[in-house]
Design a protein around this motif. Structure first.
Motif, short mmCIF file in Angstrom:
data_model
loop_
_atom_site.label_atom_id
_atom_site.label_comp_id
_atom_site.label_asym_id
_atom_site.label_seq_id
_atom_site.Cartn_x
_atom_site.Cartn_y
_atom_site.Cartn_z
N LEU A 189 -64.02 33.20 -4.52
CA LEU A 189 -63.80 34.41 -3.74
C LEU A 189 -64.17 35.63 -4.59
O LEU A 189 -64.36 35.53 -5.81
CB LEU A 189 -62.34 34.51 -3.29
CG LEU A 189 -61.83 33.42 -2.33
CD1 LEU A 189 -60.36 33.65 -2.02
CD2 LEU A 189 -62.65 33.39 -1.05
N ASN A 190 -64.28 36.77 -3.95
CA ASN A 190 -64.55 38.05 -4.62
C ASN A 190 -65.91 38.09 -5.31
O ASN A 190 -66.08 38.78 -6.33
CB ASN A 190 -63.44 38.37 -5.63
CG ASN A 190 -62.09 38.50 -4.98
OD1 ASN A 190 -61.93 39.25 -4.02
ND2 ASN A 190 -61.12 37.75 -5.48
N ILE A 201 -68.55 43.04 -1.70
CA ILE A 201 -67.65 42.01 -2.23
C ILE A 201 -66.80 41.48 -1.10
O ILE A 201 -66.17 42.24 -0.36
CB ILE A 201 -66.76 42.58 -3.35
CG1 ILE A 201 -67.61 42.97 -4.57
CG2 ILE A 201 -65.71 41.55 -3.75
CD1 ILE A 201 -66.83 43.59 -5.70
N ASP A 202 -66.81 40.16 -0.94
CA ASP A 202 -66.00 39.52 0.11
C ASP A 202 -64.78 38.89 -0.55
O ASP A 202 -64.90 37.94 -1.33
CB ASP A 202 -66.83 38.46 0.84
CG ASP A 202 -66.20 38.06 2.17
OD1 ASP A 202 -64.96 38.12 2.26
OD2 ASP A 202 -66.94 37.70 3.09
N GLU A 203 -63.61 39.42 -0.22
CA GLU A 203 -62.37 38.96 -0.86
C GLU A 203 -61.79 37.71 -0.24
O GLU A 203 -60.90 37.08 -0.81
CB GLU A 203 -61.32 40.08 -0.80
CG GLU A 203 -61.76 41.35 -1.51
CD GLU A 203 -60.73 42.45 -1.36
OE1 GLU A 203 -59.78 42.27 -0.56
OE2 GLU A 203 -60.86 43.49 -2.05
N SER A 204 -62.25 37.33 0.96
CA SER A 204 -61.59 36.23 1.66
C SER A 204 -62.54 35.17 2.19
O SER A 204 -62.12 34.30 2.94
CB SER A 204 -60.78 36.80 2.84
OG SER A 204 -61.65 37.46 3.76
#
Length: 494
Positions: A189-190, A201-204
């Motif tokens: 993640l992240n 940035i993709d946190e999930s």
């Protein structure tokens, strides 16, 4: 287990689970309330088997008719009770999507394989676009202007504008890359993504493509809907007649019963399409699941069909077939019962609850290895809450079952001329329950009885619209808590 979960208020009265026209004057079904879970008690030690203690037969048969013959409950079921002496209740919580879990799943399925950033890898190349342009022009030349059956809008115009789509693809062709852009990545993640809008940035969420000796796979995981999390692995097919057409895998049980259905595919035809034995496929699936380290074992299986078509599976649209293996936990020799319900539903569209789905691990295996894998909401098991919990005997459960099948289906006569349920399996096992209003990521594993089968019905116009004998069903029409007799809504998960 948190104190508020041990005293969870499973507060929905069982009679809210279905609209009922006709209810017996006295109900034997227990209402869900805070005291039920809190007051679970341990029973006396016994050397008798669980089946003997519950006085459960090997088969139960009964035929009940209600609503002047319009509702029929045909029960002729094998009664499955695990070879155990006693059962406990267990604390359970939702597992978090951390790097250890990500690495475990990645290594189980892609150890030694290279994985690339999915967004960049999936950008269409010149070859991809030219293939689509050529195919659409072919459809147009044949006079097929709606190849994907989008239909028309309110003014009668085709919603799929084939000329516009061809024009768009031709425009994209001018700047499309010759080859996929491969940026190797460690799944996590992240991660920072390069997009048309710049860096994000993709946190999930993670999406990648894994290159393996058995082909390339989409690899996606997410925890955007906490406490739920999911991993999905899907083989990228390069043998499709139409790369733009709808494709899917579907269970064989939905295809091989009703010969009058347009989706009917005979079981023998499905089996002939599978180029691997059941035992070989099972071994492949189990080896991968063992690497997950979750203690899962085979709970159910079915054939699975890969098809292309806008109206669902068909003989003509079947491209491939394999075995679908469904895995679940086993606690003290008693398995968690597998059903097609995912749990995690909401009581109504206006609900603000954050639901928690059941733990699910399904794998499809074909003659070229893994075709698809889904791991959803794995559990973090806690300790025993109530040892050797007291259980209702089989006769008490059956009384609840027969009353609730009448009560919860009485209003069907408003919409159908006649319905017959065929209950063919009665199974004792575990299920997870929780109280989403109090705590949506911890719960309790409790013993339950599930009633599996199928149904057939006659519409109000006299047409028979559904035929399912229930012989191979994984659909539970009723789930009863084996401790206190409350009814569990499989769709909700409590």
């Amino acid at each position: 287990m948190k104190r508020k979960v041990l005293a969870a208020c499973f507060c929905i009265s069982i009679f809210l689970l279905a609209g009922c026209e006709k209810t017996p004057e006295e109900t034997i079904v227990r209402e869900k309330n805070a005291g039920n879970v809190k007051n679970y008690k341990s029973g006396e030690e016994s050397k008798n088997s669980l089946r003997e203690r519950l006085a459960a037969p090997k088969n139960y048969k009964n035929l009940k008719t209600y609503e002047d013959g319009k509702l029929v409950i045909d029960t002729d079921a094998n009664v499955i009770v695990p070879d155990a002496n006693e059962v406990n209740t267990y604390a359970v919580s939702a597992m978090e999507l951390d790097q250890d879990l990500i690495d475990t799943v990645t290594n189980a399925f892609f150890e030694g394989d290279k994985i690339y950033m999915g967004y960049l890898y999936s950008i269409q190349t010149k070859e991809d676009l030219q293939e689509k342009i050529t195919l659409l022009k072919k459809y147009k030349a044949q006079g097929n202007l709606d190849p994907y059956m989008y239909g028309t809008d309110e003014n009668g115009n085709l919603q799929f504008d084939i000329d516009k789509v061809i024009e768009n693809y031709q425009e994209q062709l001018k700047t499309a890359p010759d080859k996929p852009k491969k940026v190797e990545v460690k799944p996590a993640l992240n991660l920072e993504y390069e997009t048309e809008k710049g860096k994000e940035i993709d946190e999930s969420h993670f999406e990648g493509v894994a290159e393996t000796e058995h082909g390339n796979y989409h690899y996606v995981f997410t925890n955007a809907l906490k406490p739920d999390l999911s991993f999905r692995i899907t083989k990228i097919r390069d043998d499709l007649p139409d790369p733009m057409g709808s494709t899917n895998w579907t269970e064989g049980k939905f295809l091989s019963e009703d010969e009058e259905s347009e989706n009917y595919i005979p079981e023998e035809m499905i089996k002939d399409k599978i180029g691997i034995s059941f035992e070989e496929a099972k071994k492949t699936a189990q080896e991968k699941v063992d690497k997950l380290g979750l203690g899962l074992s085979l709970a159910d299986w079915d054939y699975s069909v890969f098809y292309q078509g806008e109206t669902g599976a068909s003989k003509e649209g079947m491209l491939d077939a394999g075995y679908l293996f469904c895995f679940a936990r086993e606690l003290d020799g008693v398995p968690v019962t597998y059903t097609i319900s995912m749990g995690g539903g909401l009581p109504d569209m206006d609900s603000t609850l954050e639901p928690w789905s059941y733990e699910i691990c399904n794998i499809i295996v074909g003659d070229d290895g893994i075709e698809s894998m889904e791991l959803m909401s794995p559990y973090q098991m806690g300790g025993v809450v109530t040892e050797n919990v007291q259980l209702l005997d089989f006769n008490s459960i059956i009384n609840i079952y027969e009353q609730m099948m009448e009560v919860s289906n009485a209003d069907i006569v408003n919409y159908e001329a006649q319905r017959t349920f065929h209950i063919r399996t009665i199974k004792f096992g575990y299920s997870r329950i929780y109280d989403p209003a109090a705590d949506n990521d911890t719960g309790l594993m409790v013993p339950v009885w599930d009633f599996f089968g199928g149904f057939e019905y006659v519409a109000l116009d006299g047409e028979v619209s559904e035929r399912n004998s229930g012989e191979r069903s994984s659909q539970s029409f009723l789930t009863i808590n084996a401790i206190d007799g409350t009814v569990i809504d499989r769709g909700l998960g409590y």
